[in-house]
Design an enzyme around this catalytic site. Sequence first.
Site, PDB file in Angstrom:
ATOM      1  N   ALA A 217       0.854  -1.194   0.000  1.00  0.00           N
ATOM      2  CA  ALA A 217       0.000   0.000   0.000  1.00  0.00           C
ATOM      3  C   ALA A 217       0.886   1.238   0.000  1.00  0.00           C
ATOM      4  CB  ALA A 217      -0.933   0.003   1.217  1.00  0.00           C
TER       5      ALA A 217
ATOM      6  N   GLU B 242       5.674  11.257   0.406  1.00  0.00           N
ATOM      7  CA  GLU B 242       4.494  12.094   0.683  1.00  0.00           C
ATOM      8  C   GLU B 242       3.747  12.425  -0.612  1.00  0.00           C
ATOM      9  OE1 GLU B 242       4.670  14.911   3.832  1.00  0.00           O
ATOM     10  OE2 GLU B 242       6.402  13.924   4.735  1.00  0.00           O
TER      11      GLU B 242
ATOM     12  N   SER C 172       5.399  12.482  -7.675  1.00  0.00           N
ATOM     13  CA  SER C 172       5.047  13.575  -8.597  1.00  0.00           C
ATOM     14  C   SER C 172       3.757  13.243  -9.352  1.00  0.00           C
ATOM     15  CB  SER C 172       6.185  13.805  -9.594  1.00  0.00           C
ATOM     16  OG  SER C 172       7.281  14.394  -8.930  1.00  0.00           O
TER      17      SER C 172
END
Lengths: 259, 379
Positions: B130, B363, B366
């Site tokens: 995940a 985080e 792109s």
Amino acid sequence: MNILVFIKQVPDTNEVRIDPKTGTLIRDGVPSIINPDDKNAIEEALRIKEEHGAKVTVVTMGPPQAEKALREALAMGVDEAVLLTDRAFAGADTWATSLVLAKAAEKLGYDLIFAGRQAIDGDTAQVGPEIAEHLNLPQVTYVEKVEVLDGKVRVRRAMEDGYETLLVKTPCLLTCIKELNNPRYMNIYDIFTCYAKEIKKMGIDDLGLDKEEVGLVGSPTKVKKSFTKGPKAQGEKFDVPPHEAATIVCEKLKGMHLI
Amino acid sequence: MDFSLTREQQLAKEMLEKFVENEVRPIAAEIDETEEFPIETVKKMARLGMMGIPFEREIGGAGGDFITYIMAVEELAKACATTSVVLSAHTSLCCWPIYAYGTDEQKAKYLPKLLKGEHLGAFALTEPNAGTDAASQQTTAKLEGDYYTLNGSKVFITNGGYADIFIVFAMTDRSKGTKGISAFIVEKGFEGFSLGKIEDKMGIRASSTAELIFKDCKVPKENLLGKEGIGFKIAMSTLDGGRIGIAAQALGIAEGALNEAVKYMKERKQFGKPIATFQGLQFYIADMATRVEAAKNLVYKAAWKKQTGQNYSLDAAMAKLYASETAMYVTTKAVQIFGGYGFTKDYPVERMMRDAKITEIYEGTSEVQKMVISANILK
């Protein structure tokens, strides 16, 4: 315990340039900082505060812009800041400056006074000792270690070839050198409260001084001329054996009537 | 319109610059080499209030603002990307969700120590299967009496090996999909929690990227963050803010590399003159500096929007996308300008180039940023 720390705002450079026409320091384009030795003085006061409890007040004499140096000191954690500012103070030498600072100390009250050894712009190392003389206080210069005892301080004073340990009654005045400690950084907590704090301003009337005692008028030092040393000529180069070189040097010195 | 810093932000910048020069830059190459987590630097940062910059003093924060926090991440990254991500993950990904979603009791229990830097925080969402597909969480949490029992594992957790407090995401009801995910505050000492592998990475090598293992890990039910089922929302909103931190990190890396390149171009001589006099390289500098400035404007605009309570999701995604690509572009060009020396560890630009790459990945890659941006534009 009330600790006063005298600080000075100076240009951030060791090589202060002098305007050849006016003979004054060129401050344009040079950022201002708290004089490095004075930061050691602030640090020592804060260290003593943390160890023994104290109120630390920084004091500076200067133009209104000197407030920035006081805000920085507040951002390092000092409790209060006082700006001694008055048009009449302008042009003061070390004598007139130390008189103003000493008067401020009398008004503010103190148990211990710290100052930096000397400022990187003037390099006189006179103001600290002169404050002590005006106040008739014991003083120790070149301090590299301080221990607070009951009613006195044990101080280590750096000498050229060693050190001296002195036991001094308080109140007294100590001038600090960089070996004393590592000044702390400003911190986020105090940075975000330092502009909300009031900076006490005192002028000539608040200090009860006469115009003749302060500023340029009250300064016994008269500057005839300030100048930067001109560049040296390139000189002559001789690629010869040592005994010939010695002869040439002697001839040259004789020619200049030096020997 | 006003682009200037406040007086407080200006003082903070002066402090940060000094701190970075004295405490961070001197050890940046060394910790990259040894992979040693900069725990002493974190302690120094804690004493200066840097671990809780944008939070109120009443709850243990430093009483600063979000822009100053972003500036801190940027300034650290100019010299050391590792140290900057430690601060960013701690502040944006652990302190913030507790601040935004925690109960009064949770805030009182966890925030003071986190914000004073006595505790270090981390965020555990990613699993082996995940990553970008964060919704397919395999870790489960089952309520049994007064405890949730967590089972599963997390990977690539920044600060993992040194964190005290983790925000952990787990499935409480698989049948509900993303609405079945919940968030928990997990202490490292909880029974059934352990650390697995510490990753050996290309860049940000000292940031302690760890695997977390939950084996019947007992989490008190009062440590559920928010309500059951809002975990995915907590994760996404946390990452929205975190992206500004990573964008600031990328910006800092780019600025650091640009500064190195400018310095080197003035010193290095070829063909009898400084390489700064060659137009080919001058054009590189023009492109690098222009992109850095554009990235900076995006980063600070996103930070300003967050600080002033505006919706910043789109701005954060744009800032993160552009700043990370800028970091990659600028560091690669910097290595090129340094030539053979740039490829060696004698100069910092090769490290900066390795550090830059992760900013395009974590985080939200792109590609994820582009999904967020286009979804906002095409809605």
